[in-house]
Write a protein that holds these residues in place. Sequence first.
Motif, mmCIF file in Angstrom:
data_model
loop_
_atom_site.group_PDB
_atom_site.id
_atom_site.type_symbol
_atom_site.label_atom_id
_atom_site.label_comp_id
_atom_site.label_asym_id
_atom_site.label_seq_id
_atom_site.Cartn_x
_atom_site.Cartn_y
_atom_site.Cartn_z
ATOM 1 N N GLU A 1 -20.322 3.632 41.820
ATOM 2 C CA GLU A 1 -21.407 2.682 42.075
ATOM 3 C C GLU A 1 -22.650 3.351 42.633
ATOM 4 O O GLU A 1 -23.757 3.113 42.114
ATOM 5 C CB GLU A 1 -20.924 1.559 43.007
ATOM 6 N N ASP B 1 -28.814 -1.355 32.277
ATOM 7 C CA ASP B 1 -27.566 -2.097 32.088
ATOM 8 C C ASP B 1 -26.506 -1.494 33.018
ATOM 9 O O ASP B 1 -25.776 -0.573 32.643
ATOM 10 C CB ASP B 1 -27.129 -2.011 30.624
ATOM 11 N N ARG C 1 -23.668 -2.669 34.266
ATOM 12 C CA ARG C 1 -22.268 -2.814 33.863
ATOM 13 C C ARG C 1 -21.884 -1.779 32.816
ATOM 14 O O ARG C 1 -20.812 -1.163 32.888
ATOM 15 C CB ARG C 1 -22.025 -4.219 33.319
ATOM 16 N N ILE D 1 -21.519 1.674 34.489
ATOM 17 C CA ILE D 1 -20.296 1.812 35.297
ATOM 18 C C ILE D 1 -19.094 2.134 34.413
ATOM 19 O O ILE D 1 -18.222 2.926 34.792
ATOM 20 C CB ILE D 1 -20.039 0.521 36.116
ATOM 21 N N THR D 2 -19.032 1.547 33.233
ATOM 22 C CA THR D 2 -17.880 1.786 32.353
ATOM 23 C C THR D 2 -17.827 3.219 31.848
ATOM 24 O O THR D 2 -16.781 3.673 31.366
ATOM 25 C CB THR D 2 -17.907 0.838 31.138
#
Length: 293
Positions: free
Chosen positions: A224, A191, A193, A196-197
């Motif tokens: 990233e 996952d 996304r 990244i959080t």
Amino acid sequence: MDEQHWLTERFDEHRSHLRAVAFRMLGSVSEADDALQDAWLRASRADVGQVQNIAGWLTTVVARVCLNMLRSRGNRHEEPLDIQAADPLLGPASIGNPEQEVVMADSVGVALLVVLDTLSPAERLAFVLRDLFAVPFEEIAPMLERSPEATRQLASRARRRVKGAEPAPHVDSSQQREIVEAFLSATRGQDFRALITLLHPEVVLRADKAVMLTAEPVVVRHAEPVAKGAMAAMQRAQFAGVALIDGAAGLVMAVRGRLRVVLSFTVADGLITAIDVIAEADRLDRLNLAVLD
């Protein structure tokens, strides 16, 4: 029914329990199965006519076999060649049943297997039999040729090692654990996304030479690229779990219950600012590892 047939049925009846004992003692499905085979050969040659508690007696036979196997390992870094030469994240290609190894490791806890591997054979036997299977000290002591009180002290010392020291004073323990668990979940689930959080935009990942088998340490900067690298690496990692590393939550990776890689995290303001990936044996030896409550 003759005695041999009766014993065969009792061994099969208790096989799951005996395998669980062997796996926690040895950290490996293949070694646990070898221990059960050896234990059966010993049991089948014994006179069990006077045995009143067959389950307890079989547990003792398996535990003694495992103790001998642990002692024969010698130094914990003297490992089979397939482990020595393996990708530190992936593990040896020769593992007979990788999926079964993963399921068993997850059921026990990779962190517990790693910490158990730091104990002496006697400490490991005393802790596993007493704390995990509630075997009385009076039954464990003869296996170790010690008194029940000395065996109690062994188990107590092992218990302190498993629990570890106090959490690092500069770390918010609950937040660190939550973030590390979220990191493991995001990377395992691919996952991007969610991962990244969790990362600070300027996050830095440092991996020593033994991690990627490179001539120099690897350094990756910014969220990233770090996320992409972590996703790729963790997709290869088969055995990983959350543990206390020097008093702070981090990740340990093990093959057959033996530590291969550690991920140590620095967290600030709820975000991961640095990840140190450690696989060099001397660096691993200096870490204080424990199981999270």
